[in-house]
Design a protein around this motif. Structure first.
Motif, PDB file in Angstrom:
ATOM      1  N   CYS A 652       0.885  -1.193   0.037  1.00 42.13           N
ATOM      2  CA  CYS A 652      -0.015   0.001  -0.030  1.00 42.13           C
ATOM      3  C   CYS A 652       0.635   1.283  -0.075  1.00 42.13           C
ATOM      4  N   GLY A 653       2.054   1.175  -0.334  1.00 41.56           N
ATOM      5  CA  GLY A 653       2.930   2.520  -0.343  1.00 41.56           C
ATOM      6  C   GLY A 653       2.659   3.283  -1.364  1.00 41.56           C
ATOM      7  N   ASN A 654       2.200   2.909  -2.698  1.00 41.56           N
ATOM      8  CA  ASN A 654       1.572   3.818  -3.785  1.00 41.56           C
ATOM      9  C   ASN A 654       0.433   4.355  -3.118  1.00 41.56           C
ATOM     10  N   ALA A 655      -0.481   3.825  -2.523  1.00 45.93           N
ATOM     11  CA  ALA A 655      -1.896   4.309  -2.341  1.00 45.93           C
ATOM     12  C   ALA A 655      -1.425   5.425  -1.228  1.00 45.93           C
ATOM     13  N   LEU A 656      -0.643   5.255   0.015  1.00 48.68           N
ATOM     14  CA  LEU A 656      -0.337   5.972   0.891  1.00 48.68           C
ATOM     15  C   LEU A 656       0.501   7.435   0.237  1.00 48.68           C
ATOM     16  N   MET A 657       1.096   7.296  -0.841  1.00 53.07           N
ATOM     17  CA  MET A 657       2.087   8.383  -1.508  1.00 53.07           C
ATOM     18  C   MET A 657       0.849   9.288  -2.230  1.00 53.07           C
ATOM     19  N   LYS A 658      -0.179   8.504  -2.782  1.00 50.95           N
ATOM     20  CA  LYS A 658      -1.243   9.288  -3.387  1.00 50.95           C
ATOM     21  C   LYS A 658      -1.899  10.286  -2.299  1.00 50.95           C
ATOM     22  N   GLN A 659      -2.221   9.537  -1.411  1.00 49.33           N
ATOM     23  CA  GLN A 659      -2.948  10.280  -0.322  1.00 49.33           C
ATOM     24  C   GLN A 659      -2.237  11.205   0.341  1.00 49.33           C
ATOM     25  N   TYR A 660      -0.941  11.097   0.928  1.00 53.72           N
ATOM     26  CA  TYR A 660      -0.356  11.961   1.873  1.00 53.72           C
ATOM     27  C   TYR A 660       0.791  12.720   1.093  1.00 53.72           C
ATOM     28  N   GLN A 661       1.235  12.390   0.080  1.00 53.19           N
ATOM     29  CA  GLN A 661       2.028  12.956  -1.178  1.00 53.19           C
ATOM     30  C   GLN A 661       3.388  13.517   0.057  1.00 53.19           C
ATOM     31  N   VAL A 662       3.544  14.908   0.305  1.00 55.02           N
ATOM     32  CA  VAL A 662       4.763  15.177   0.551  1.00 55.02           C
ATOM     33  C   VAL A 662       5.096  14.501   1.987  1.00 55.02           C
ATOM     34  N   GLN A 663       3.780  14.577   2.867  1.00 54.72           N
ATOM     35  CA  GLN A 663       4.153  13.946   4.188  1.00 54.72           C
ATOM     36  C   GLN A 663       4.762  12.431   4.172  1.00 54.72           C
ATOM     37  N   PHE A 664       4.167  11.786   3.146  1.00 53.45           N
ATOM     38  CA  PHE A 664       4.581  10.534   2.901  1.00 53.45           C
ATOM     39  C   PHE A 664       6.314  10.568   2.533  1.00 53.45           C
ATOM     40  N   TRP A 665       6.823  11.444   1.876  1.00 53.00           N
ATOM     41  CA  TRP A 665       8.123  11.314   1.516  1.00 53.00           C
ATOM     42  C   TRP A 665       8.946  11.823   2.609  1.00 53.00           C
ATOM     43  N   LYS A 666       8.357  12.626   3.437  1.00 54.38           N
ATOM     44  CA  LYS A 666       9.049  13.052   4.761  1.00 54.38           C
ATOM     45  C   LYS A 666       9.361  11.598   5.662  1.00 54.38           C
ATOM     46  N   MET A 667       8.186  10.789   5.420  1.00 54.08           N
ATOM     47  CA  MET A 667       8.171   9.759   6.334  1.00 54.08           C
ATOM     48  C   MET A 667       9.364   8.749   5.780  1.00 54.08           C
ATOM     49  N   MET A 668       9.562   8.706   4.541  1.00 55.51           N
ATOM     50  CA  MET A 668      10.403   7.826   3.791  1.00 55.51           C
ATOM     51  C   MET A 668      11.909   8.243   4.221  1.00 55.51           C
ATOM     52  N   LEU A 669      12.076   9.935   4.182  1.00 54.02           N
ATOM     53  CA  LEU A 669      13.307  10.115   4.559  1.00 54.02           C
ATOM     54  C   LEU A 669      13.800  10.015   5.910  1.00 54.02           C
ATOM     55  N   LEU A 670      12.769  10.216   6.739  1.00 56.78           N
ATOM     56  CA  LEU A 670      12.901   9.760   8.318  1.00 56.78           C
ATOM     57  C   LEU A 670      13.391   8.286   8.430  1.00 56.78           C
ATOM     58  N   ILE A 671      12.912   7.282   7.655  1.00 58.21           N
ATOM     59  CA  ILE A 671      13.020   6.093   8.011  1.00 58.21           C
ATOM     60  C   ILE A 671      14.589   5.991   7.336  1.00 58.21           C
ATOM     61  N   ARG A 672      14.728   6.359   6.081  1.00 58.74           N
ATOM     62  CA  ARG A 672      16.182   6.039   5.720  1.00 58.74           C
ATOM     63  C   ARG A 672      17.308   6.967   6.555  1.00 58.74           C
ATOM     64  N   GLU A 673      17.256   7.901   6.975  1.00 55.13           N
ATOM     65  CA  GLU A 673      18.408   8.739   7.913  1.00 55.13           C
ATOM     66  C   GLU A 673      18.281   8.493   9.238  1.00 55.13           C
ATOM     67  N   ASP A 674      16.876   8.213   9.908  1.00 57.95           N
ATOM     68  CA  ASP A 674      16.904   8.039  11.344  1.00 57.95           C
ATOM     69  C   ASP A 674      16.646   6.368  11.786  1.00 57.95           C
ATOM     70  N   TYR A 675      15.869   5.935  11.072  1.00 61.96           N
ATOM     71  CA  TYR A 675      15.487   4.746  11.394  1.00 61.96           C
ATOM     72  C   TYR A 675      16.324   3.453  11.132  1.00 61.96           C
ATOM     73  N   PHE A 676      17.080   3.604   9.941  1.00 66.26           N
ATOM     74  CA  PHE A 676      17.626   2.674   9.362  1.00 66.26           C
ATOM     75  C   PHE A 676      19.167   2.498  10.312  1.00 66.26           C
ATOM     76  N   PRO A 677      19.575   3.617  10.741  1.00 63.71           N
ATOM     77  CA  PRO A 677      20.712   3.378  11.450  1.00 63.71           C
ATOM     78  C   PRO A 677      20.414   2.688  12.785  1.00 63.71           C
ATOM     79  N   ARG A 678      19.278   2.709  13.402  1.00 66.77           N
ATOM     80  CA  ARG A 678      19.143   2.126  14.569  1.00 66.77           C
ATOM     81  C   ARG A 678      19.221   0.509  14.497  1.00 66.77           C
TER      82      ARG A 678
END
Length: 678
Positions: A652-678
């Motif tokens: 459902c990533g595509n559906a979330l991206m269409k629904q929340y757009q910029v907020q979704f990409w912020k979430m992806m950026l958070l996962i890559r930069e902050d969550y993955f290192p943990r």
């Protein structure tokens, strides 16, 4: 030619003539009705003169040929009379030179011919000849009775002679045949005797040969048997030695295996005890509950390290259980992890004690300041804890959480309570061991609810609408066909609750089994489940209750180990399947969790295409966004968090991206930069 020979030849010639072939029976004289004319005096035939003339001309030169010609059947009766009159007077006188001068065989022949001619006249002529015979009877008396008797006698003698001759020939032939039969019988008997003797001799020879062969074979068999016995004894000795050695080796191996198992079980128990102690120590690291009044203390680092140590110990135990029994190295590693956890707790307690001491000093200083200040400062004293609390809340938000939010846990508990109430509502159907009728209704309802869901597959196609209508009709109280029987929830007062529960459970099982094996199957199952959820909301609540119970990470929720809870029960709370005190493999566990998360991600974004599209989704993308946010706010678990995030975003990533757009990409950026290192 001799007269006797001529007589027999004449008789043979007469026999072969037309008149000679007439039937003759010596019993004609006894039958007066048939041949009454035979009793009248004999009369010579009109042919007799012609015959006598011919015969006399051949036999006697002195007799002149007769003047009469060959008569015809159309000759007048007068000629016959004249010829008859020539013979008759001579016959009457008895001394006619014609008859007297004839030889004896000619006279007999003449009389025989007269008799045969008379019989012929009787057969060929009518009443005129009979009247003529009656006329001649008066003229021609019975003058030749002796001749008739002589002819009759000759005939009988001839027949008797031939009969005797034939009888003699038959007797001789019978004697010849009997002699031949006796000869053949004697020959056959002799041949049979010779054959029997030859056969007996041959059998005797064969018996002797066979006896010799048997004796020879028995001697050879005895020798071979003795040889085999000797070899068998030798091999038995060798085998006994090998068996004793193998038995000793087996006993040694069993003893070693028993010791290894005992040591392994002891090590495994040691690992479990270490894991339990580590988990109990990890529960002491709870910055959200026990130390919330210490605003300056940040225990997130201790919590993160404690979770990592718990994950390390759990991974070691899982690896050793898959491999068999743990080794001494595994026990040493877990003991080092326990020592590290103890050191971590000690450090945390020291830091907490220092913070408490510092806070106590600050409190005392503040208390002294409060005493010095006037009444105007009392209001400030009342406001002093508020900044501390706000700063403490901000400090908590900066680190990752271990527990779920309180609102989420309340929602989770409400769903579980609803499921328990539903189970209690159909207890009458569940406990129907003695009632066969209710048991039959229960079986039919369960089949009607679960079989259509099992028929949903990734290649279902146009069958989805038929399956949806069948499930919807069943939940609406209509009758449906299942297994050749008509089924309806109205057959039992608790039937609807039972079908609700079983249908929701079947949807979750399909995600756990079918979607786990075939990932594409999540979408057709989700379409039907979403449509049923929209029309029957209770099915959706029960679906979430089953999903959260089997996959607590779909809340998201990390169950904590409570006091008095066994390790097997705690593993079940985490979602593992435990059979015979053995936990399932990690790959199989992740595969099941992945299937259920995929089904959940497909449901929140899909709707039944034939339903009412104007209304809102009963469990739409906002729930998916909330799940993703809460999942990222919690401490990641080894293997589990990465797998669930990947499967959820893939579906459902595509559906979330269409629904929340910029907020979704912020979430992806958070996962890559902050969550993955943990």
């Amino acid at each position: 030619m001799q007269p006797r020979q001529l007589r027999w030849e004449t008789l043979a010639a007469l026999r072969t003539s037309g008149k000679g072939r007439l039937s003759y029976c010596r019993r004609w004289l006894q039958d007066e009705d048939i041949l009454e004319g035979c009793m009248s005096p004999l009369v010579l035939s009109p042919y007799s003169g012609w015959v006598l003339d011919r015969m006399v001309g051949q036999s006697a030169q002195e007799i002149t040929p007769s003047r009469s010609s060959t008569p015809k059947e159309s000759a007048p009766l007068a000629n016959r009379s004249s010829s008859l009159e020539k013979v008759t007077p001579a016959s009457r006188r008895g001394s006619s030179p014609l008859l007297l001068d004839l030889p004896g065989f000619l006279r007999e022949l003449l009389i025989l011919y007269s008799v045969t001619d008379f019989a012929y006249m009787l057969t060929t002529q009518g009443n005129d000849d009979l009247r003529l015979l009656e006329t001649d009877q008066e003229v021609f008396p019975a003058v030749l009775p002796s001749k008739v008797a002589e002819v009759e006698g000759c005939i009988r003698m001839y027949e008797e002679m031939h009969r005797l001759k034939g009888k003699e020939g038959l007797r001789q032939r019978q004697e010849q045949q009997e002699q031949m039969v006796r000869a053949v019988y004697d020959l056959a008997s002799e041949q049979l005797k010779r054959f029997d003797e030859l056969k007996e001799l041959k059998q005797h020879q064969e018996f002797q040969d066979l006896q010799e062969v048997i004796e020879k074979s028995s001697k050879e068999a005895q020798g071979q048997q003795e040889k085999l016995k000797e070899e068998h004894r030798h091999r038995a000795k060798v085998l006994n030695l090998k068996l004793r050695e193998a038995e000793q080796q087996r006993q040694r191996q069993e003893e070693l295996e028993r010791l290894r198992k005992e040591e392994g079980q002891e090590r495994l128990r040691r690992l479990y005890s270490i894991q339990e102690e580590v988990l109990q120590l990890n529960q002491q690291i709870d910055p959200n509950y026990r130390h919330k009044d210490l605003p300056r203390i940040d225990l997130s680092a201790y919590s993160n390290r404690g979770n990592q140590i718990c994950g390390l110990v759990s991974g070691l135990i899982r690896t050793t259980s898959e491999r068999g029994f743990p080794t001494q190295v595994d026990v040493a590693n877990t003991e080092r992890a326990l020592q590290e956890m103890r050191g971590l707790i000690s450090s945390m307690q020291q830091e907490i004690a220092a913070a408490v001491e510092e806070k106590r000093r600050k409190d005392e200083e503040e208390e002294r300041q409060k005493k010095k200040e006037l009444l105007k400062k009392e209001q400030m004293k009342a406001q002093t804890p508020a900044p501390a609390q706000q700063s403490g809340g901000k400090q908590q938000k900066e680190g990752l959480q271990v527990k779920a939010e309180e609102s989420t846990m309340q929602w989770y508990q409400q769903l579980q309570d609803a499921a328990e109430q539903c189970i209690a509502s159909f207890s009458g159907i569940s406990n129907c061991k003695d009632n066969n009728e209710v048991k039959k209704i229960k079986t039919d309802l369960q089949k009607a609810a679960t079989i259509p869901v099992s028929q949903i597959s990734r290649i279902a196609g146009s069958q989805l609408r038929e399956i949806f209508d069948k499930i919807n009709n069943l939940l609406s109280g209509k009758s449906v066909q299942s297994g050749g029987r008509t089924v309806s929830v109205t057959q039992h007062p608790q039937g609807l609750d039972f079908v609700y529960y079983k249908l929701a459970e079947k949807f979750v099982n399909q995600g756990e089994e079918e979607v786990a094996s075939h990932r594409d199957a999540a979408f057709p199952i989700a379409v039907v489940a979403s449509g049923i959820w929209e029309i029957h909301p209770r099915v959706g609540d029960l679906f979430l209750a089953h999903l959260h119970k089997k996959c607590p990470y779909s809340v998201p929720f990390y169950p904590a180990l409570k006091e008095g809870t066994s390790m097997e029960e705690y593993q079940r709370m985490l979602g593992y399947q435990v059979k015979d005190s053995k936990m399932e493999e990690q790959d199989h566990f992740l595969k099941r969790m992945s299937g259920m998360i995929r089904l959940y991600a497909a449901i929140i974004q899909l709707r039944w295409p034939y339903g009412n599209k104007q209304g809102t989704h009963p469990h739409g993308l906002n729930y998916g966004w909330r799940w993703l946010a809460q999942m990222l706010n919690m401490e990641p678990l080894a293997d589990v968090t990465a797998t669930l995030l990947f499967d959820f975003l893939e579906v459902c990533g595509n559906a979330l991206m269409k629904q929340y757009q910029v907020q979704f990409w912020k979430m992806m950026l958070l996962i890559r930069e902050d969550y993955f290192p943990r």
